[in-house]
Design an enzyme around this catalytic site. Structure first.
Site, PDB file in Angstrom:
ATOM      1  N   ASP A  93      -1.084 -15.780 -40.891  1.00 51.79           N
ATOM      2  CA  ASP A  93      -2.424 -16.181 -41.331  1.00 51.79           C
ATOM      3  C   ASP A  93      -2.312 -17.247 -42.422  1.00 51.79           C
ATOM      4  O   ASP A  93      -1.565 -17.074 -43.395  1.00 51.79           O
ATOM      5  CB  ASP A  93      -3.184 -14.977 -41.909  1.00 51.79           C
ATOM      6  CG  ASP A  93      -3.561 -13.953 -40.838  1.00 51.79           C
ATOM      7  OD1 ASP A  93      -3.424 -14.254 -39.638  1.00 51.79           O
ATOM      8  OD2 ASP A  93      -3.996 -12.845 -41.226  1.00 51.79           O
ATOM      9  N   GLY A 130      -2.576 -10.862 -37.709  1.00 52.33           N
ATOM     10  CA  GLY A 130      -2.651 -10.482 -36.293  1.00 52.33           C
ATOM     11  C   GLY A 130      -3.186  -9.062 -36.260  1.00 52.33           C
ATOM     12  O   GLY A 130      -2.709  -8.206 -37.012  1.00 52.33           O
ATOM     13  N   LYS A 131      -4.177  -8.815 -35.405  1.00 53.98           N
ATOM     14  CA  LYS A 131      -4.797  -7.486 -35.427  1.00 53.98           C
ATOM     15  C   LYS A 131      -3.772  -6.390 -35.137  1.00 53.98           C
ATOM     16  O   LYS A 131      -3.816  -5.304 -35.722  1.00 53.98           O
ATOM     17  CB  LYS A 131      -5.965  -7.437 -34.452  1.00 53.98           C
ATOM     18  CG  LYS A 131      -7.098  -8.363 -34.886  1.00 53.98           C
ATOM     19  CD  LYS A 131      -8.321  -8.243 -34.030  1.00 53.98           C
ATOM     20  CE  LYS A 131      -9.283  -9.388 -34.307  1.00 53.98           C
ATOM     21  NZ  LYS A 131      -9.699  -9.501 -35.719  1.00 53.98           N
ATOM     22  N   ALA A 146      -0.347  -6.404 -35.657  1.00 53.76           N
ATOM     23  CA  ALA A 146       0.565  -6.202 -36.794  1.00 53.76           C
ATOM     24  C   ALA A 146      -0.182  -5.551 -37.958  1.00 53.76           C
ATOM     25  O   ALA A 146       0.354  -4.663 -38.636  1.00 53.76           O
ATOM     26  CB  ALA A 146       1.158  -7.544 -37.225  1.00 53.76           C
ATOM     27  N   THR A 165     -18.091   0.583 -35.838  1.00 50.92           N
ATOM     28  CA  THR A 165     -17.965   0.300 -37.271  1.00 50.92           C
ATOM     29  C   THR A 165     -19.093  -0.657 -37.679  1.00 50.92           C
ATOM     30  O   THR A 165     -19.353  -1.643 -36.995  1.00 50.92           O
ATOM     31  CB  THR A 165     -16.582  -0.302 -37.601  1.00 50.92           C
ATOM     32  OG1 THR A 165     -16.400  -1.506 -36.850  1.00 50.92           O
ATOM     33  CG2 THR A 165     -15.461   0.651 -37.261  1.00 50.92           C
ATOM     34  N   GLY A 216     -19.584  -2.046 -41.004  1.00 50.58           N
ATOM     35  CA  GLY A 216     -19.349  -2.628 -42.334  1.00 50.58           C
ATOM     36  C   GLY A 216     -19.770  -1.681 -43.443  1.00 50.58           C
ATOM     37  O   GLY A 216     -19.410  -0.495 -43.437  1.00 50.58           O
ATOM     38  N   GLY A 274     -21.164   1.893 -42.838  1.00 51.58           N
ATOM     39  CA  GLY A 274     -20.320   3.011 -42.423  1.00 51.58           C
ATOM     40  C   GLY A 274     -19.955   2.955 -40.950  1.00 51.58           C
ATOM     41  O   GLY A 274     -20.007   1.890 -40.321  1.00 51.58           O
ATOM     42  N   THR A 293     -11.111  -9.465 -44.774  1.00 58.15           N
ATOM     43  CA  THR A 293     -10.201  -9.719 -43.648  1.00 58.15           C
ATOM     44  C   THR A 293      -9.275  -8.509 -43.471  1.00 58.15           C
ATOM     45  O   THR A 293      -8.628  -8.086 -44.427  1.00 58.15           O
ATOM     46  CB  THR A 293      -9.330 -10.975 -43.910  1.00 58.15           C
ATOM     47  OG1 THR A 293     -10.174 -12.026 -44.368  1.00 58.15           O
ATOM     48  CG2 THR A 293      -8.584 -11.392 -42.661  1.00 58.15           C
ATOM     49  N   ASP A 314      -9.018  -3.562 -39.165  1.00 60.56           N
ATOM     50  CA  ASP A 314      -7.657  -3.200 -38.746  1.00 60.56           C
ATOM     51  C   ASP A 314      -7.147  -2.014 -39.562  1.00 60.56           C
ATOM     52  O   ASP A 314      -6.478  -1.121 -39.032  1.00 60.56           O
ATOM     53  CB  ASP A 314      -6.710  -4.392 -38.927  1.00 60.56           C
ATOM     54  CG  ASP A 314      -7.131  -5.577 -38.069  1.00 60.56           C
ATOM     55  OD1 ASP A 314      -7.742  -5.344 -37.000  1.00 60.56           O
ATOM     56  OD2 ASP A 314      -6.854  -6.721 -38.451  1.00 60.56           O
TER      57      ASP A 314
HETATM   58  O1  RIB Z   1      -8.518  -8.864 -38.131  1.00 57.65           O
HETATM   59  C1  RIB Z   1      -7.959  -9.856 -38.948  1.00 57.65           C
HETATM   60  C2  RIB Z   1      -6.924 -10.624 -38.188  1.00 57.65           C
HETATM   61  O2  RIB Z   1      -7.560 -11.351 -37.144  1.00 57.65           O
HETATM   62  C3  RIB Z   1      -6.182 -11.666 -38.990  1.00 57.65           C
HETATM   63  O3  RIB Z   1      -5.029 -11.158 -39.605  1.00 57.65           O
HETATM   64  C4  RIB Z   1      -5.909 -12.774 -37.987  1.00 57.65           C
HETATM   65  O4  RIB Z   1      -4.554 -12.971 -37.703  1.00 57.65           O
HETATM   66  C5  RIB Z   1      -6.702 -12.386 -36.748  1.00 57.65           C
HETATM   67  O5  RIB Z   1      -5.900 -11.885 -35.774  1.00 57.65           O
END
Ligand code: RIB
Length: 304
Positions: free
Chosen positions: A13, A39-40, A42, A211, A213, A216, A239, A243
């Site tokens: 990112d 990355g979602k 990872a 979800t 935000g 809740g 961000t 995840d």
């Molecule tokens: O959900 C956030 C992620 O979405 C970021 O880390 C980005 O890489 C995208 O995949």
């Protein structure tokens, strides 16, 4: 302890923080730049591992410096990456992320993530089937997910699909997923419906977890629609909050907790994750999360 596999994307990112998002054709001066693993897939793997999950990551990276940074970080986070695929035809996935007053805008260029297809899944299938719970998102090819989910279903594995970025899913796939976690903006597109949330929730009790935000998380427990409130925090950067929720949900479910408790655990983890900039920087460890939950509970008790 049950084993969790995350099949999904790994990105680098590139964050640009600004006081104002640029309009089309406009240039604005930013105030900060940083790079962070994302990355979602990872992100969800790291969230789960920090919270004590036993996690393996499946996916694809390129053969470039970002790939090395990502693999080193995943190992540092105690994630098994022995089945990660390194491809030379593509660059490691990247995301360009603008953040402004805790809001974000993201462009993802998948690169190597597009190689997480059916032939890769076939190569890692035996190892994948050793896991109890498998987590997916939609930054890797849907056809590979559609190929794998029925095999997991046959073997009674639990499956969480976080359908982001949103795509329409077939009823056959939805039926074989244990938990589906769109957000309030995604659920219509994912389910192919144009109906209020309560109707959608009623159709998929104990499966559809939406979800919302700061409002809740909402799901239907078979008797009624329940809202699990979000924790009130001053967000710095949201961000990766979704995840973090999914990774934490996976850990709580893998510990055998009921869905409602697992959602609360996910909400607490997501609440903590937005206090720092970057998708993974604010993801809590188990100790931090337990202390946060304890603090919130004693605060609530004090209010009674
Ligand atoms: O959900 C956030 C992620 O979405 C970021 O880390 C980005 O890489 C995208 O995949």
């Amino acid at each position: 302890m049950k084993k969790i596999a995350v099949v999904g994307s790994l990105n680098m990112d590139y964050f640009a923080e600004t006081n104002q998002f640029p309009a089309a054709g406009e240039t604005v001066l930013g105030k900060d730049f940083f790079m962070s693993l994302g990355g979602k897939g990872a992100n969800q793997a790291i969230a789960a591992s920090r919270l004590g999950g036993r996690v393996s990551m499946y996916g694809s990276v390129g053969n470039d410096p970002n790939s090395t940074l990502i693999r080193n970080k995943m190992k540092e986070e105690q994630i098994d990456i022995s089945h990660l695929q390194i491809v030379s035809e593509s660059h490691t996935g990247v995301a360009l992320i603008e953040i402004c007053q805790s809001e974000n805008r993201i462009v993802v260029i998948p690169g190597a993530n597009l190689h997480t297809g059916i032939s890769y899944i076939n190569r890692v299938l035996d190892s994948l089937l050793e896991h109890d719970l498998v987590v997916f998102q939609l930054e890797t090819p849907l056809e590979a997910i559609e190929y794998l989910v029925p095999k997991l279903y046959e073997k009674n594995k639990q499956v969480i699909l976080n359908p982001a970025p949103a795509q329409r899913l077939s009823p056959e796939l939805i039926q074989k997923i244990t938990y589906l976690t769109p957000n309030e903006h995604e659920y219509r597109q994912v389910l192919g419906v144009d109906e209020p949330m309560e109707h959608a929730l009623l159709k998929y009790p104990n499966k559809l977890v939406i979800t919302c935000g700061q409002k809740g998380v909402i799901f239907h427990d078979g008797g009624a629609a329940l809202t699990i409130p979000a924790f009130k925090v001053e967000a710095v950067d949201t961000t990766g909050a979704g995840d973090t929720f999914c990774g934490a949900l996976a850990v709580a479910l893998s510990e055998g907790r009921p869905l409602k408790d697992s959602i609360s655990f996910g909400c607490a983890a997501a609440g903590l994750s937005v206090l720092k900039k970057g998708a993974q920087t604010g993801m809590p460890t188990r100790r931090e999360l337990d202390q946060f939950i304890k603090g919130e509970l004693s605060h609530e008790a004090g209010n009674i």
